[in-house]
Design an enzyme around this catalytic site. Structure first.
Site, mmCIF file in Angstrom:
data_model
loop_
_atom_site.group_PDB
_atom_site.id
_atom_site.type_symbol
_atom_site.label_atom_id
_atom_site.label_comp_id
_atom_site.label_asym_id
_atom_site.label_seq_id
_atom_site.Cartn_x
_atom_site.Cartn_y
_atom_site.Cartn_z
ATOM 1 N N GLU A 211 -10.167 -12.215 -8.613
ATOM 2 C CA GLU A 211 -8.796 -12.191 -8.081
ATOM 3 C C GLU A 211 -8.426 -13.497 -7.409
ATOM 4 O OE1 GLU A 211 -8.542 -9.048 -5.151
ATOM 5 O OE2 GLU A 211 -10.615 -9.340 -4.557
ATOM 6 N N HIS B 290 0.786 -1.233 0.000
ATOM 7 C CA HIS B 290 0.000 0.000 0.000
ATOM 8 C C HIS B 290 0.811 1.272 0.000
ATOM 9 C CE1 HIS B 290 -4.179 -1.214 0.071
ATOM 10 N NE2 HIS B 290 -3.579 -2.373 0.198
#
Lengths: 605, 91
Positions: free
Chosen positions: A452, A210
């Site tokens: 995903e 992130h």
């Protein structure tokens, strides 16, 4: 961590003027030269405020909760190294656990809270500091060193308080600087200002972590995964950060600085050139339109993405509303936030992803069982279905926000058709509730699947029958298909979007969407790589979503290639069985004509 | 109520540091009786690592142990043995 740093320093630091080149992982493109500010996020910004008399019991409760979280964390580490050769570390951990739960420490903290009416963090900081001081004053040099253990323990507890205010985490910068830290949380990274932060360097992390994703969104150059940098550098030291190549230079020579400045100017010229073209719609050289959208994490990024010429928001990660706070965001708060993003986007579509908490994102609102591998555990839609009341609150807020633009909802981590059907039912109920409460909404709110998990990619045809759209999240698809932790530095070589297994899964999803007439897009980091983006177009994709800062480059890359060329290359590389060969083949065919976009950071020319 | 006392000298080279203190506290915690540790009039709970560390027990320091309650005598005896065994350290 204090003790470790002191020990590392004593045996590795040798002050010298020689430039030191350190290798890391490119986190966010760009170059920077400037002074370092070393950030120890645990020690800075201890909240200091008085509490009311009637609130002292609550403060003590907060303290006990923090102790519990800190002790649990240490026990996990202790369990992990049990049975390994790290016996000395294991016994020091035992000591830390006892110290975290120490009665004498708690007694001091309680006294500061009850008598001095200090908040729990302040009380703890004071208690730890006075104990450390007593030890330093004791007259035994070896035991005086142990005062670092007290500070370490204090830091662990301080870092475990729920709802730690994020604004206090970083120091105020006096001049534009390069932030160097062990790791930065998404909230800390998001709080950085582009004007004062020249670049970020962290010891931890990978390109898809992130910190790196946010740095790219904020257009701050970043290098992550630079091992050992903290032991070699202090605040005020000058360094050069190369976010293209993932390199950091300490003590740069005048020549290195001049060369870097030159490259930075060249890069800036390209970025400016791309920016001028931002209003031109994205299309291949032969005119086939391609839709490029932005990925965002914070509402404020919506305006950045639209400013870069994005055709909407392809992925809005809503979990930001949930992390780093003690309570849950209300329906009203969520509605107001989503509405703002939709209003910024205007008539462009906005895809809201329902919360993806768990995995590498920690949310203090949920207590997730500690004994699970978080990436494979209770996260995203699994967590949502396990807490339907919380999930429904988010869905209601989204349905209400749909009145203000083109809203779509995307569900992350779907592994089975059954899960998607359950969400569909919850959404139908949320819609009825919104109607019953008399709120406005769009006539239709399309519900799609984020593909995903490999199982979802394999049943894409079944999912496409019931979902309004499919969007491929390549970061997690790679992590789960190749069984590689996305934060592992050693395994970063495995995490390639050019791996044949990944390309075949993507091909299957594209085909499923085509057969059922459902739009398919890619919203992972793969879409922001100009070469990979060209390949994806060749494989049949017409919608890509990426960090805002990559939109200009990808648009330009696509505009230089005809559809026939991209399709030809895709056909050819899908026959290859090796990821490195595939990457080479794509590079050989397209890199020469995209070299300025790919090598803006290269120092070869 | 059972009461037992003993005074013991720190004989290991590094003194009563974090790991040694952990052993002492872990041992003390096995007993239900109240156990205090004292040095030069300063007292601490023997079941608190931080309290024990703050005794600053360097090599040669004499520390007084006082136990009150069930198993007091056995507690003081075992604590004495732990001091004498240099907290399991080699020097």
């Amino acid at each position: 961590m204090k003790t470790e740093e002191v020990e590392e320093k004593s045996d590795t630091t040798s002050p010298s003027d020689e430039p030191v080149h350190l290798e890391g992982i490119p986190g966010s493109p760009g170059l920077a030269i400037g002074p370092a500010v070393v950030v120890d996020v645990r020690r800075v910004g201890v909240p200091r405020h008085h509490v009311k008399k009637h609130a002292v019991d609550r403060e003590l409760q907060r303290y006990d909760q923090a102790v519990e979280v800190a002790a649990r964390g240490l026990r996990e580490v202790s369990e992990r190294i049990k049975g390994t050769a790290a016996r000395a570390e294991a016994s020091i951990l035992e000591a830390y656990i006892l110290m975290v739960e120490d009665e004498a420490l708690r007694g001091d903290v309680e006294r500061h809270i009850r008598l001095d009416l200090q908040c729990a963090e302040w009380a703890l900081d004071g208690a730890v500091e006075s104990m450390a001081q007593q030890l330093r004053d004791g007259g035994d040099p070896y035991l005086a060193e142990r005062s670092h253990d007290f500070e370490f323990v204090g830091d662990r507890i301080l870092g475990s308080f729920l709802g730690r205010p994020k604004a206090l985490s970083l120091p105020a910068l006096e001049e534009p600087s390069i932030i160097v830290a062990k790791d930065l949380s998404p909230a800390e990274t998001a709080g950085l200002s582009r004007d004062f932060v020249l670049a970020l360097v962290t010891e931890m992390g990978t390109r898809t972590a992130h910190t790196a994703i946010l740095a790219r969104a904020l257009e701050i150059p970043a290098v992550v995964g630079v091992r050992g940098i903290l032991s070699r550098l202090g605040s005020g030291d000058r360094l050069v950060v190369d976010g293209f190549r993932g390199r950091v230079v300490l003590n740069p020579t005048q020549k290195i600085i001049e060369k870097t400045t030159e490259r930075a100017e060249k890069h800036l010229a390209i970025v400016r050139g791309l920016h001028e073209l931002k209003d031109r719609p994205a299309a291949t050289k032969c005119g086939e339109p391609i839709i490029l959208r932005g990925n965002i994490e914070l509402p404020a990024e919506a305006a950045i993405a639209i400013g870069e010429g994005s055709a909407g928001i392809g992925l809005y990660r809503t979990e930001f509303l949930y992390v780093d706070r003690a309570d849950l965001p209300s329906e009203e708060e969520q509605y107001a936030t989503y509405r703002k993003v939709l209003e910024v986007a205007g008539d462009r579509p906005v895809v809201l992803r329902t919360f993806d908490i768990g995995g590498d994102k920690f949310a203090s609102s949920f207590q997730v069982p500690p004994d699970m591998n978080p990436a494979l555990g209770l996260r995203a839609v699994r967590l949502g279905l396990a807490h339907p009341e919380i999930f429904s609150e988010q869905l209601r807020a989204m349905v209400r926000a749909s009145a203000h633009g083109h809203l779509r909802i995307m569900v992350p981590m779907i592994a089975q058709l059954r899960e998607f059907r359950a969400v569909k039912e919850l959404l139908a109920r949320a819609t009825r509730d919104v109607d019953a409460a008399g709120h406005a909404r769009a006539a239709e709110v399309p519900l799609g699947v984020m593909v995903e998990v490999p199982s979802a990619a394999m049943i894409a045809d079944e999912l496409a029958r019931e979902a309004a759209f499919l969007s491929i999240g390549t970061n997690d698809l790679i992590q789960y298909s190749l069984a590689v932790d996305r934060t592992s530095r050693e395994l970063a070589y495995l995490a390639s979007p050019f791996d044949p297994a990944i390309l075949r899964l993507i091909r299957g999803v594209i085909k499923a969407g085509k057969d059922r007439g459902r739009p398919v897009s890619v919203c992972g980091a793969m879409a922001s790589d100009p070469l990979a983006a060209v390949l994806l177009v060749g494989m049949g994709l017409r919608e890509l979503s990426m960090e805002a800062s990559a939109i200009g480059e990808v648009k330009e890359a696509i505009a230089r290639v005809t559809l026939a060329e991209a399709e030809g290359a895709a056909l050819e590389v899908l026959e290859l069985a090796d990821g490195a060969e595939i990457e080479q083949a794509v590079t050989a065919q397209f890199a020469p004509r995209l070299s300025d976009l790919l090598d803006a950071g290269s120092d070869d020319s | 109520m059972d009461v037992a006392r003993g005074t013991f000298e720190v004989v290991n080279r590094l003194g009563l540091h974090a790991r040694a203190a952990t052993k002492l506290v872990t041992l003390a915690a096995k007993f239900s009786c109240e156990i205090m540790i004292e040095r030069d009039g300063q007292q601490a709970n023997c079941k608190s690592v931080m309290g024990v560390l703050l005794m600053v027990g360097s090599k040669g320091t004499k520390l007084a142990i006082e136990a009150r309650g069930d198993g007091a005598e056995e507690a003081v005896r075992q604590i004495g043995e732990l001091f004498a065994s240099r907290f399991g350290e080699s020097e």
